[in-house]
Design a protein around this motif. Structure first.
Motif, PDB file in Angstrom:
ATOM      1  N   ILE A  56      17.725  19.617  -6.870  1.00  0.00           N
ATOM      2  CA  ILE A  56      17.963  18.408  -6.083  1.00  0.00           C
ATOM      3  C   ILE A  56      19.347  18.460  -5.435  1.00  0.00           C
ATOM      4  O   ILE A  56      19.499  18.157  -4.240  1.00  0.00           O
ATOM      5  CB  ILE A  56      17.819  17.160  -6.985  1.00  0.00           C
ATOM      6  N   SER A  57      20.353  18.841  -6.200  1.00  0.00           N
ATOM      7  CA  SER A  57      21.710  18.893  -5.663  1.00  0.00           C
ATOM      8  C   SER A  57      21.835  19.893  -4.526  1.00  0.00           C
ATOM      9  O   SER A  57      22.507  19.631  -3.519  1.00  0.00           O
ATOM     10  CB  SER A  57      22.705  19.245  -6.779  1.00  0.00           C
ATOM     11  N   ARG A  58      21.194  21.020  -4.674  1.00  0.00           N
ATOM     12  CA  ARG A  58      21.266  22.039  -3.612  1.00  0.00           C
ATOM     13  C   ARG A  58      20.638  21.521  -2.331  1.00  0.00           C
ATOM     14  O   ARG A  58      21.201  21.688  -1.243  1.00  0.00           O
ATOM     15  CB  ARG A  58      20.558  23.316  -4.066  1.00  0.00           C
ATOM     16  N   ALA A  59      19.472  20.891  -2.464  1.00  0.00           N
ATOM     17  CA  ALA A  59      18.786  20.391  -1.271  1.00  0.00           C
ATOM     18  C   ALA A  59      19.580  19.282  -0.577  1.00  0.00           C
ATOM     19  O   ALA A  59      19.527  19.149   0.648  1.00  0.00           O
ATOM     20  CB  ALA A  59      17.400  19.884  -1.648  1.00  0.00           C
ATOM     21  N   LEU A  60      20.322  18.509  -1.351  1.00  0.00           N
ATOM     22  CA  LEU A  60      21.098  17.402  -0.782  1.00  0.00           C
ATOM     23  C   LEU A  60      22.515  17.809  -0.406  1.00  0.00           C
ATOM     24  O   LEU A  60      23.294  16.977   0.080  1.00  0.00           O
ATOM     25  CB  LEU A  60      21.143  16.235  -1.779  1.00  0.00           C
TER      26      LEU A  60
END
Length: 331
Positions: A89-93
């Motif tokens: 999630i963090s990577r995508a955001l």
């Protein structure tokens, strides 16, 4: 060679404007010289992974007490699954993956032996009550060592994420918010997986309105929740699921409490009685023999009550160490 200052510079170039930048950390309680290679959040992650408390997670219960088969989750595998979901999630955001991973790896360090059952028993015994998130923070702040010094001296961002990964307070970083929801995504879904494997429930038993919204398999449910959280949080400082997805996930959670977490097949009355007997006996024994606790924590005995150190000692035990210690004192 890529050094810390290069990483810090790159964070401003490719991370979201809402991401927590390592160069802007609120810092540590005790100032330290910066590492040449790693950012402060990378150092925090590494300190947690190399700690004794982290290693003990492999022998602490997630849900199923002393399962006979090999594939049930432990507190360690739960932690790894939370970290994987949170990093995705963090990577995508465009958030800070190093901070996210540090919080995820440290969030459950304070869990007792025998999972939440052990937590409930210890909370009854300890006069101030017991909450595993507060104990996780105490582990990194006080109980673990960094070199010869007590406490890991972690950054404020990681400490906040660990403390507030559960409960009503929202972490002040978006990375902490990611971990808070990722923890719930992970444990609801992998506990369903373990419960189906054990025969306690079947896939068909799950609330069908939740299945229609989230998916009819472990893989689909996690995929749906992760993608929704990413889409719902894009270009926002607040990281959360949509109302529909949150409602479905919370309904699944309620179903698990009613049908799995309190199920006699998972935690029989005999199991609970044994856990209460073991932890209760350990708690009384060490309080009645304070010299043993003082010898274990000579430096902390000057600033902490014996009761608090007894709580710390028992909370840090693995399932098997607690049981073996109980058997030894009962001889």
């Amino acid at each position: 060679m890529i050094v810390r200052t290069d990483i810090e510079k790159r964070e401003y170039e490719y991370l979201s404007p809402f991401a927590t930048k390592a160069a802007e950390t609120k810092g540590r309680a005790k100032a330290e010289e910066k590492c040449d290679i790693r950012t402060d959040f990378q150092r925090d992650r590494d300190r947690i992974i190399h700690s004794k408390a982290f290693r003990r997670l492999m022998h602490k219960t997630q849900v199923f007490l002393a399962p006979e088969k090999d594939h049930y989750r432990t507190r360690l595998t739960h932690t790894i699954e939370v970290a994987q979901i949170a990093r995705t999630i963090s990577r995508a955001l465009g958030l800070n993956e190093d901070l996210t991973e540090a919080i995820a790896m440290g969030h459950d360090l304070g869990h007792t032996p025998f999972g939440h059952s052990g937590e409930q028993v210890l909370s009854k015994l300890y006069s101030k009550g017991f909450r595993h998130n507060e104990q996780s923070l105490r582990v990194v702040d006080v109980l673990e060592f960094h070199g010869t010094r007590r406490g890991m001296n972690l950054t404020a961002e990681v400490r906040d994420g660990i403390l507030n990964h559960t409960g009503p307070v929202m972490p002040f970083t978006p990375e902490g918010q990611v971990v808070k929801t990722s923890d719930r995504i992970a444990y609801i879904n992998h506990d369903i997986d373990d419960a189906i494997r054990s025969g306690v429930i079947t896939e068909q038993d799950l609330p069908q309105d939740c299945v229609r919204i989230l998916g009819d398999s472990h893989k689909k449910r996690i995929d749906t929740l992760v993608k929704n959280m990413i889409a719902n949080s894009e270009d926002s400082p607040v990281i959360c699921l949509s109302d529909e997805m949150l409602g479905a996930m919370n309904k699944l959670r309620a179903y698990m409490f009613e049908n799995v977490y309190h199920n006699e097949k998972v935690k029989s009355a005999e199991d609970m009685e044994r856990i209460e007997e073991m932890i209760g006996s350990l708690f009384r024994y060490y309080n009645d023999h304070p010299d043993l606790i003082i010898a274990e924590y000579p430096d902390l005995a000057e600033v902490c009550s014996v009761e608090e150190l007894v709580k710390d000692h028992i909370a840090g035990m693995t399932d098997r160490y607690a049981e073996n210690t109980y058997l030894n004192i009962m001889k």
